[in-house]
Write a protein that holds these residues in place. Structure first.
Motif, PDB file in Angstrom:
ATOM      1  N   ARG A  92      73.574  15.522 114.449  1.00 32.09           N
ATOM      2  CA  ARG A  92      74.578  15.143 113.706  1.00 32.09           C
ATOM      3  C   ARG A  92      74.722  13.953 113.189  1.00 32.09           C
ATOM      4  NH1 ARG A  92      77.662  17.566 117.689  1.00 32.09           N
ATOM      5  NH2 ARG A  92      77.945  19.857 117.204  1.00 32.09           N
ATOM      6  N   LYS A  93      74.484  12.810 113.787  1.00 31.96           N
ATOM      7  CA  LYS A  93      74.183  11.425 113.273  1.00 31.96           C
ATOM      8  C   LYS A  93      73.040  11.362 112.481  1.00 31.96           C
ATOM      9  CE  LYS A  93      76.130   9.252 117.635  1.00 31.96           C
ATOM     10  NZ  LYS A  93      75.622   8.618 118.815  1.00 31.96           N
ATOM     11  N   GLN A  94      71.894  11.950 112.660  1.00 30.90           N
ATOM     12  CA  GLN A  94      70.814  11.710 111.908  1.00 30.90           C
ATOM     13  C   GLN A  94      71.022  12.546 110.485  1.00 30.90           C
ATOM     14  OE1 GLN A  94      69.919   9.334 113.665  1.00 30.90           O
ATOM     15  NE2 GLN A  94      67.754  10.089 113.622  1.00 30.90           N
ATOM     16  N   ALA A  95      71.704  13.446 110.485  1.00 30.41           N
ATOM     17  CA  ALA A  95      71.797  14.415 109.208  1.00 30.41           C
ATOM     18  C   ALA A  95      72.569  13.637 108.188  1.00 30.41           C
ATOM     19  CB  ALA A  95      72.440  15.731 109.547  1.00 30.41           C
ATOM     20  N   LYS A  96      72.241  13.444 107.163  1.00 34.71           N
ATOM     21  CA  LYS A  96      72.739  12.783 105.861  1.00 34.71           C
ATOM     22  C   LYS A  96      73.863  13.832 105.435  1.00 34.71           C
ATOM     23  CE  LYS A  96      70.238   9.502 106.118  1.00 34.71           C
ATOM     24  NZ  LYS A  96      70.557   8.551 106.898  1.00 34.71           N
ATOM     25  N   THR A  97      73.513  15.090 105.500  1.00 32.20           N
ATOM     26  CA  THR A  97      74.452  16.093 105.213  1.00 32.20           C
ATOM     27  C   THR A  97      75.021  16.961 106.446  1.00 32.20           C
ATOM     28  OG1 THR A  97      72.947  17.667 104.362  1.00 32.20           O
ATOM     29  CG2 THR A  97      73.850  16.216 102.776  1.00 32.20           C
ATOM     30  N   ARG A  98      75.208  18.338 106.050  1.00 29.77           N
ATOM     31  CA  ARG A  98      75.684  18.919 107.419  1.00 29.77           C
ATOM     32  C   ARG A  98      74.457  19.278 107.977  1.00 29.77           C
ATOM     33  NH1 ARG A  98      79.741  23.621 106.164  1.00 29.77           N
ATOM     34  NH2 ARG A  98      80.862  22.582 107.912  1.00 29.77           N
ATOM     35  N   LEU A  99      74.673  19.582 109.484  1.00 33.20           N
ATOM     36  CA  LEU A  99      73.346  20.013 110.327  1.00 33.20           C
ATOM     37  C   LEU A  99      72.858  21.105 109.871  1.00 33.20           C
ATOM     38  CD1 LEU A  99      71.853  19.283 112.981  1.00 33.20           C
ATOM     39  CD2 LEU A  99      73.415  20.502 114.059  1.00 33.20           C
ATOM     40  N   VAL A 100      73.567  22.313 109.465  1.00 30.77           N
ATOM     41  CA  VAL A 100      72.921  23.500 108.940  1.00 30.77           C
ATOM     42  C   VAL A 100      73.590  23.681 107.589  1.00 30.77           C
ATOM     43  CG1 VAL A 100      73.419  25.983 109.453  1.00 30.77           C
ATOM     44  CG2 VAL A 100      73.157  24.477 111.312  1.00 30.77           C
ATOM     45  N   GLU A 101      72.756  24.028 106.605  1.00 34.55           N
ATOM     46  CA  GLU A 101      73.326  24.163 105.582  1.00 34.55           C
ATOM     47  C   GLU A 101      73.925  25.752 105.268  1.00 34.55           C
ATOM     48  OE1 GLU A 101      73.339  21.980 102.667  1.00 34.55           O
ATOM     49  OE2 GLU A 101      72.755  20.670 104.311  1.00 34.55           O
ATOM     50  N   THR A 102      75.113  25.657 104.520  1.00 38.74           N
ATOM     51  CA  THR A 102      75.760  26.822 104.524  1.00 38.74           C
ATOM     52  C   THR A 102      75.288  27.874 103.200  1.00 38.74           C
ATOM     53  OG1 THR A 102      77.370  26.038 103.120  1.00 38.74           O
ATOM     54  CG2 THR A 102      77.859  26.306 105.600  1.00 38.74           C
ATOM     55  N   GLU A 103      75.124  28.972 103.388  1.00 40.00           N
ATOM     56  CA  GLU A 103      74.500  29.796 102.344  1.00 40.00           C
ATOM     57  C   GLU A 103      75.502  30.951 102.191  1.00 40.00           C
ATOM     58  OE1 GLU A 103      71.569  30.944 104.834  1.00 40.00           O
ATOM     59  OE2 GLU A 103      70.489  29.063 104.306  1.00 40.00           O
ATOM     60  N   ASP A 104      75.615  31.154 100.927  1.00 42.12           N
ATOM     61  CA  ASP A 104      76.484  32.398 100.519  1.00 42.12           C
ATOM     62  C   ASP A 104      75.649  33.857 100.517  1.00 42.12           C
ATOM     63  OD1 ASP A 104      78.874  30.992 100.132  1.00 42.12           O
ATOM     64  OD2 ASP A 104      78.252  30.481  98.162  1.00 42.12           O
ATOM     65  N   ASP A 105      74.542  33.907 100.409  1.00 41.94           N
ATOM     66  CA  ASP A 105      73.589  34.952 100.347  1.00 41.94           C
ATOM     67  C   ASP A 105      73.227  35.270 101.618  1.00 41.94           C
ATOM     68  OD1 ASP A 105      73.674  34.882  97.615  1.00 41.94           O
ATOM     69  OD2 ASP A 105      71.905  33.662  97.534  1.00 41.94           O
ATOM     70  N   PRO A 106      73.202  36.701 101.926  1.00 45.92           N
ATOM     71  CA  PRO A 106      72.561  37.222 103.100  1.00 45.92           C
ATOM     72  C   PRO A 106      71.033  36.829 103.277  1.00 45.92           C
ATOM     73  CG  PRO A 106      72.947  39.162 102.031  1.00 45.92           C
ATOM     74  CD  PRO A 106      73.548  37.776 101.226  1.00 45.92           C
ATOM     75  N   PRO A 107      70.344  36.855 104.429  1.00 38.65           N
ATOM     76  CA  PRO A 107      69.160  36.613 104.538  1.00 38.65           C
ATOM     77  C   PRO A 107      68.169  37.667 103.480  1.00 38.65           C
ATOM     78  CG  PRO A 107      69.846  37.169 106.567  1.00 38.65           C
ATOM     79  CD  PRO A 107      71.095  37.115 105.628  1.00 38.65           C
ATOM     80  N   ASP A 108      67.186  37.075 103.063  1.00 42.48           N
ATOM     81  CA  ASP A 108      66.558  38.000 102.259  1.00 42.48           C
ATOM     82  C   ASP A 108      65.140  38.385 102.930  1.00 42.48           C
ATOM     83  OD1 ASP A 108      65.547  35.570 101.788  1.00 42.48           O
ATOM     84  OD2 ASP A 108      65.037  35.938  99.797  1.00 42.48           O
ATOM     85  N   ILE A 109      65.134  38.471 104.163  1.00 41.91           N
ATOM     86  CA  ILE A 109      64.003  38.525 104.951  1.00 41.91           C
ATOM     87  C   ILE A 109      63.880  39.619 105.993  1.00 41.91           C
ATOM     88  CG2 ILE A 109      63.374  36.086 104.884  1.00 41.91           C
ATOM     89  CD1 ILE A 109      64.472  35.906 107.526  1.00 41.91           C
ATOM     90  N   ALA A 110      62.791  40.135 106.227  1.00 40.72           N
ATOM     91  CA  ALA A 110      62.765  41.323 107.328  1.00 40.72           C
ATOM     92  C   ALA A 110      63.010  40.764 108.684  1.00 40.72           C
ATOM     93  CB  ALA A 110      61.324  41.956 107.275  1.00 40.72           C
ATOM     94  N   ASP A 111      63.573  41.394 109.257  1.00 36.76           N
ATOM     95  CA  ASP A 111      64.010  40.834 110.790  1.00 36.76           C
ATOM     96  C   ASP A 111      62.727  41.044 111.731  1.00 36.76           C
ATOM     97  OD1 ASP A 111      65.255  39.932 112.781  1.00 36.76           O
ATOM     98  OD2 ASP A 111      66.180  41.763 113.462  1.00 36.76           O
ATOM     99  N   THR A 112      62.026  39.776 111.715  1.00 38.93           N
ATOM    100  CA  THR A 112      60.624  40.068 112.504  1.00 38.93           C
ATOM    101  C   THR A 112      60.806  39.521 113.836  1.00 38.93           C
ATOM    102  OG1 THR A 112      59.764  39.688 110.219  1.00 38.93           O
ATOM    103  CG2 THR A 112      58.533  39.179 112.084  1.00 38.93           C
ATOM    104  N   GLU A 113      60.291  40.171 114.809  1.00 40.54           N
ATOM    105  CA  GLU A 113      60.441  39.622 115.987  1.00 40.54           C
ATOM    106  C   GLU A 113      59.270  38.755 116.453  1.00 40.54           C
ATOM    107  OE1 GLU A 113      61.650  38.769 119.940  1.00 40.54           O
ATOM    108  OE2 GLU A 113      62.738  40.238 118.353  1.00 40.54           O
ATOM    109  N   PRO A 114      59.281  37.450 116.672  1.00 44.41           N
ATOM    110  CA  PRO A 114      58.097  36.608 117.088  1.00 44.41           C
ATOM    111  C   PRO A 114      57.321  37.410 118.332  1.00 44.41           C
ATOM    112  CG  PRO A 114      60.167  35.162 116.807  1.00 44.41           C
ATOM    113  CD  PRO A 114      60.488  36.699 116.816  1.00 44.41           C
ATOM    114  N   ASP A 115      55.856  37.505 118.045  1.00 42.63           N
ATOM    115  CA  ASP A 115      55.181  37.774 119.313  1.00 42.63           C
ATOM    116  C   ASP A 115      54.485  36.757 119.734  1.00 42.63           C
ATOM    117  OD1 ASP A 115      53.491  39.062 121.003  1.00 42.63           O
ATOM    118  OD2 ASP A 115      52.036  39.810 119.200  1.00 42.63           O
ATOM    119  N   THR A 116      55.054  36.259 121.053  1.00 40.23           N
ATOM    120  CA  THR A 116      54.671  35.092 121.893  1.00 40.23           C
ATOM    121  C   THR A 116      53.602  35.361 122.769  1.00 40.23           C
ATOM    122  OG1 THR A 116      56.571  35.495 123.411  1.00 40.23           O
ATOM    123  CG2 THR A 116      57.144  33.941 121.502  1.00 40.23           C
TER     124      THR A 116
END
Length: 188
Positions: A92-116
């Motif tokens: 929070r101290k390092q961030a010049k703006t909010r830590l997490v940018e807010t978005e109005d749009d839902p994610p436009d990506i497929a729900d991908t499970e990382p294969d670790t």
């Protein structure tokens, strides 16, 4: 004095309760590496990790008298919460703006499970550290710390939907990074 065994937490707490001068050293020796790992999940720069770890131990040592031992694992869980909170405070101290940018749009990506599978822990940590700050923060809080999106929203001052969106984007980016890492590793 090195403390090992099943009841090491209880022994360390007893050292503090007795005012034993070795209590701080015992706690540090037993948990510094683990807590550094917690900090590293949130803060990518090693020097910054050390600063956050130092603040974590200052907080632990000044608040240990408020800790109530509730069985094996309770001290580690309490210290982990402190390390996470100190990491978030640093971000929070390092961030010049909010830590997490807010978005109005839902994610436009497929729900991908990382294969670790086949990736060592150090490499996976490096890939997580390369995520953008907001994504990395939400990913760690949800996937590793087990916080709900509602809890994350309260911690970060965002909406629960934003937390969910950031988490899904983080997973997608992480899956792509892991895939690229595996491809690169297989060509060596």
């Amino acid at each position: 004095m090195h403390i090992v065994g099943r009841n090491s937490e209880q022994r360390i707490v007893r050292l503090f309760d007795r005012g034993d001068a070795s209590a701080m050293n015992s706690l540090y020796a037993a948990y510094a590496d683990y807590l550094m790992g917690v900090c590293a999940r949130y803060v990518p720069d090693e020097n910054d990790q050390k600063d956050v770890l130092q603040e974590t131990f200052i907080h632990i040592f000044t608040q240990i008298d408020t800790f109530e031992y509730r069985g094996n694992g309770s001290l580690k869980a309490w210290m982990t919460r402190i390390a996470v909170n100190e990491s978030l405070a640093f971000l929070r101290k390092q961030a010049k703006t909010r830590l997490v940018e807010t978005e109005d749009d839902p994610p436009d990506i497929a729900d991908t499970e990382p294969d670790t599978e086949g990736i060592d822990t150090r490499a996976l940590l490096t890939l997580i550290q390369q995520l953008p700050t907001g994504y990395r923060t939400v990913f760690n809080l949800y996937a590793i710390e087990g916080k709900s999106h509602q809890e994350i929203a309260q911690l970060l001052g965002i909406k629960a939907d934003t937390s969910a969106s950031q988490y899904h984007r983080a997973r997608s980016l992480l899956a792509k990074s892991i895939s690229a890492y595996k491809s690169k590793a297989s060509t060596k």
